[in-house]
Design an enzyme around this catalytic site. Structure first.
Site, mmCIF file in Angstrom:
data_model
loop_
_atom_site.group_PDB
_atom_site.id
_atom_site.type_symbol
_atom_site.label_atom_id
_atom_site.label_comp_id
_atom_site.label_asym_id
_atom_site.label_seq_id
_atom_site.Cartn_x
_atom_site.Cartn_y
_atom_site.Cartn_z
ATOM 1 N N GLU A 1 0.836 -1.196 0.000
ATOM 2 C CA GLU A 1 0.000 0.000 0.000
ATOM 3 C C GLU A 1 0.874 1.251 0.000
ATOM 4 O O GLU A 1 2.086 1.182 0.216
ATOM 5 C CB GLU A 1 -0.926 -0.004 1.214
ATOM 6 N N LYS B 1 -4.362 -2.052 14.163
ATOM 7 C CA LYS B 1 -3.722 -0.961 14.890
ATOM 8 C C LYS B 1 -4.256 -0.915 16.327
ATOM 9 O O LYS B 1 -5.459 -1.029 16.562
ATOM 10 C CB LYS B 1 -3.978 0.353 14.170
#
Length: 300
Positions: free
Chosen positions: A22, A156
């Site tokens: 990404e 995360k």
């Protein structure tokens, strides 16, 4: 509308292993010049393991799968790069803008390009307080649509990890811990939640990928790879910093896709750069594993 770098096109046509990367982590996840340095190092690691890296981004409206060194530099240093998830793709391409792809949009583009393995840092998921804000990342629903194995250091740690795992289960997404029974939490090796499946051999993960798609079970797999022990920040240390950053985000009215970049930058500031070092270490670790999985999958 997708432009394959010649090296990537050749590798795909020859059935060679390719790993998608990404670009939001470059433009919005790290400061310059560490972002570009890390992107180059990650691509080198993938090559060393026998695979071809394919960083994905949108430049002047063109969807690029595989970037030149000059394009990586521009992506990391430019200030006009938009954060592009699935909903933003047609807007950015139509207006010929520059965009960095999130996990969700990178998954979709990788799937369309025929790339089965994708490496990132951490997944998006269910945000804390989502029971009132309904803030749930498009990363999760993309797992039901794109046939891509996503290697990350878990979700995360700024997210609600328990609810994220519940959502992944509801969506039928295989979550595989690489050499661990504990689901990793980005900066930390353990989150207090168990993974439903554990494998310790990239070849076994490749076999699961193959069988999932042979069974016509559409969608991706989440491969949770813990940060190396020497680079982790234990949850007991990082959690108070996350709480402080979340409080500041709320006080400043930070919402939507601006939340994660704000929190990552704030936590790096609070930890005097230690979180950035950990972030870089876990991305490199994921790249190594992702390339190994891609190589094993190509042999099938």
């Amino acid at each position: 509308m997708i432009t394959l770098h010649p090296e990537v096109r050749e590798a795909l046509q020859a059935g060679k292993p390719v790993v998608a990367l990404e670009s939001t982590i470059i433009s919005h996840g790290m400061p310059y010049p560490q972002n570009v340095q890390t992107a180059r190092k990650v691509e080198t690691i993938i090559r060393e393991q026998g695979a071809i890296p394919a960083t994905i981004a949108i430049l002047n409206g063109d969807i690029k799968v595989g970037l030149s060194d000059e394009e990586l530099e521009m992506l990391g240093s430019s200030k006009d790069v938009l954060k592009v998830s699935i909903r933003d793709l047609p807007y950015v391409t139509a207006l010929k803008l520059n965009g960095a792809t999130t996990v969700a949009s990178t998954m979709r583009i990788a799937h369309q390009a025929g790339i089965a393995v994708f490496v990132t840092g951490g997944l998006g998921g269910v945000h804390r307080g989502a029971e009132t804000t309904f803030d749930v990342s498009a990363d999760l629903t993309e797992f039901t649509l794109s046939n891509v194995a996503v290697i990350s250091a878990g979700v995360k740690s700024i997210l609600d990890i328990g609810l994220t795992l519940e959502k992944l289960e509801t969506l039928g997404v295989p979550v595989i811990g690489y050499g661990t029974e504990d689901f990793p939490a980005f900066y930390s090796r353990v989150s207090g939640f168990k993974v439903p499946m554990t494998l310790s051999d990239p070849a076994d993960i490749a076999k699961v990928m193959k069988d999932k798609w042979t069974l016509q079970l559409t969608g991706g797999l989440s491969i949770a790879n813990p940060i190396p022990a020497e680079d982790e920040i234990p949850a007991s240390v990082i959690d108070p910093h996350i709480a402080q950053a979340l409080q500041e985000a709320q006080e400043n009215g930070i919402k939507g896709k601006d939340v994660t970049p704000f929190l990552l930058a704030k936590i790096s500031e609070i930890t005097a750069g230690q979180s950035l070092k950990s972030n870089i270490a876990l991305v490199k670790n994921n790249a190594r594993l992702g390339a190994q999985i891609a190589v094993a999958y190509s042999k099938l």
